[in-house]
Design a protein around this motif. Structure first.
Motif, PDB file in Angstrom:
ATOM      1  N   ARG A 141       0.839  -1.202   0.000  1.00  0.00           N
ATOM      2  CA  ARG A 141       0.000   0.000   0.000  1.00  0.00           C
ATOM      3  C   ARG A 141       0.867   1.242   0.000  1.00  0.00           C
ATOM      4  NH1 ARG A 141      -3.631  -1.385   5.037  1.00  0.00           N
ATOM      5  NH2 ARG A 141      -4.860  -3.129   4.236  1.00  0.00           N
ATOM      6  N   ILE A 142       0.451   2.217  -0.802  1.00  0.00           N
ATOM      7  CA  ILE A 142       1.063   3.547  -0.739  1.00  0.00           C
ATOM      8  C   ILE A 142      -0.072   4.567  -0.701  1.00  0.00           C
ATOM      9  CG2 ILE A 142       3.203   2.875  -1.888  1.00  0.00           C
ATOM     10  CD1 ILE A 142       2.161   4.127  -4.444  1.00  0.00           C
ATOM     11  N   ALA A 143      -0.014   5.453   0.268  1.00  0.00           N
ATOM     12  CA  ALA A 143      -1.017   6.500   0.395  1.00  0.00           C
ATOM     13  C   ALA A 143      -0.298   7.832   0.553  1.00  0.00           C
ATOM     14  CB  ALA A 143      -1.914   6.242   1.600  1.00  0.00           C
ATOM     15  N   ARG A 144      -0.735   8.831  -0.192  1.00  0.00           N
ATOM     16  CA  ARG A 144      -0.048  10.124  -0.127  1.00  0.00           C
ATOM     17  C   ARG A 144      -0.975  11.262  -0.512  1.00  0.00           C
ATOM     18  NH1 ARG A 144       4.002   8.990  -5.270  1.00  0.00           N
ATOM     19  NH2 ARG A 144       2.559   7.643  -6.407  1.00  0.00           N
ATOM     20  N   LEU A 145      -0.653  12.420   0.002  1.00  0.00           N
ATOM     21  CA  LEU A 145      -1.309  13.654  -0.384  1.00  0.00           C
ATOM     22  C   LEU A 145      -0.555  14.211  -1.580  1.00  0.00           C
ATOM     23  CD1 LEU A 145      -3.283  16.035   0.197  1.00  0.00           C
ATOM     24  CD2 LEU A 145      -1.500  16.980   1.685  1.00  0.00           C
ATOM     25  N   ALA A 158      -3.175   3.704  -3.093  1.00  0.00           N
ATOM     26  CA  ALA A 158      -3.013   2.643  -4.083  1.00  0.00           C
ATOM     27  C   ALA A 158      -2.638   1.332  -3.398  1.00  0.00           C
ATOM     28  CB  ALA A 158      -1.942   3.011  -5.104  1.00  0.00           C
ATOM     29  N   SER A 159      -3.243   0.253  -3.853  1.00  0.00           N
ATOM     30  CA  SER A 159      -2.955  -1.084  -3.338  1.00  0.00           C
ATOM     31  C   SER A 159      -2.528  -1.970  -4.501  1.00  0.00           C
ATOM     32  CB  SER A 159      -4.198  -1.684  -2.672  1.00  0.00           C
ATOM     33  OG  SER A 159      -4.673  -0.862  -1.641  1.00  0.00           O
ATOM     34  N   GLU A 230      -3.164  -2.652 -10.132  1.00  0.00           N
ATOM     35  CA  GLU A 230      -3.377  -1.799  -8.962  1.00  0.00           C
ATOM     36  C   GLU A 230      -4.858  -1.554  -8.729  1.00  0.00           C
ATOM     37  OE1 GLU A 230      -2.446   2.340  -9.233  1.00  0.00           O
ATOM     38  OE2 GLU A 230      -2.968   2.443 -11.354  1.00  0.00           O
ATOM     39  N   PHE A 231      -5.168  -1.265  -7.482  1.00  0.00           N
ATOM     40  CA  PHE A 231      -6.502  -0.820  -7.083  1.00  0.00           C
ATOM     41  C   PHE A 231      -6.298   0.482  -6.328  1.00  0.00           C
ATOM     42  CE2 PHE A 231      -9.895  -1.064  -3.671  1.00  0.00           C
ATOM     43  CZ  PHE A 231     -10.925  -0.648  -4.503  1.00  0.00           C
ATOM     44  N   THR A 232      -6.811   1.577  -6.886  1.00  0.00           N
ATOM     45  CA  THR A 232      -6.570   2.899  -6.316  1.00  0.00           C
ATOM     46  C   THR A 232      -7.883   3.546  -5.896  1.00  0.00           C
ATOM     47  OG1 THR A 232      -4.638   3.209  -7.743  1.00  0.00           O
ATOM     48  CG2 THR A 232      -5.564   5.174  -6.729  1.00  0.00           C
TER      49      THR A 232
END
Length: 252
Positions: A141-145, A158-159, A230-232
């Motif tokens: 997982r990556i999560a960002r502003l 994004a996963s 990916e699943f975003t």
């Protein structure tokens, strides 16, 4: 101080202060300058302003039209009047599969990220379904502003299966650039777009008032052989994005 107190005429309206609509125009401008009326927020309806200020709706409308001409507010048909925002306006094509970094670079804008989460986790039920994972699999997982020219634009989460992204720490700027190096850049995607009102957490991240209109976009991307990449799940500012699709007449 709330807006009703701020617009109370005994605080600012003068008998010798010039045309009433010009005094109201200045008072509303002061409200914007002082931050009481924040960028992107809506003005009270004309009838409400007229009731508070004890002015006619014609006078109120004239003041608002003057503000719109000056670019201080934006009038939207059927929605009302809003304080103008200095947030960049992005027109995003729905027929082009690109990353946020690529979109901003193409527009000559500087993009950056604030990391919210990055690592390998046990998948949620939604991730298991979207990525076609086995129940005992792990997920990156990556999560960002995401920001453009230092303005917050979107929250992206994004996963990916660990087969597609074994080490999420490799992603420093563009996820798609990392995937392309491994020959795993998405070839096509399905997107679902829905309108939302931003929660407190989302609004704080995007620097807008709680409840502001936003867009939720879920995207599932695929390789040419049909495997899911990916699943975003992303939240976009509603005042910053216009999504455009080209439609063609279907052949009978």
């Amino acid at each position: 101080m709330n807006i009703a107190e701020f617009l109370s005429p005994d605080r600012w309206l003068k008998s010798d202060g010039g045309p009433r609509y010009m005094q109201l125009r200045k008072r509303l401008t002061d409200g914007v300058d002082q931050g009481l009326l924040k960028a992107g927020s809506s003005l009270p309806p004309e009838r409400e302003i007229a009731s508070i200020t004890e002015m006619s709706r014609v006078t109120v409308r004239k003041a608002i039209q003057a503000l719109a001409k000056d670019g201080i507010i934006v009038q939207k048909q059927g929605s009302g009047s809003f304080v103008a925002s200095d947030t960049p306006q992005i027109e995003q094509s729905l027929s082009r599969l690109t990353s946020f970094s690529e979109d901003m670079a193409r527009r000559g804008m500087s993009s950056s990220s604030v990391w919210l989460e990055r690592g390998i986790f046990m998948p949620s039920p939604d991730e298991v379904l979207a990525l076609a994972l086995t129940p005992d699999a792990s997920v990156s997982r990556i999560a960002r502003l995401r920001t453009a020219d230092n303005k917050p634009m979107a929250v992206e989460r994004a996963s990916l299966s660990t087969q597609m992204l074994p080490n999420p720490l490799e992603v420093e700027t563009s996820l798609y650039a990392v995937l392309e190096e491994s020959g795993l850049r998405p070839h096509r995607a399905l997107q679902k777009i829905s309108a939302i009102n931003l929660s407190e957490n989302e609004a704080n991240l995007l620097d807008v008032p709680v409840g502001t209109a936003g867009l939720r976009i879920e995207r599932t991307s695929y390789l040419p052989d049909g495997r899911v990449v990916e699943f975003t799940q992303s939240i976009y500012r509603g005042d910053a994005y216009n999504f455009v699709a080209e439609l063609r007449l279907a052949k009978e």
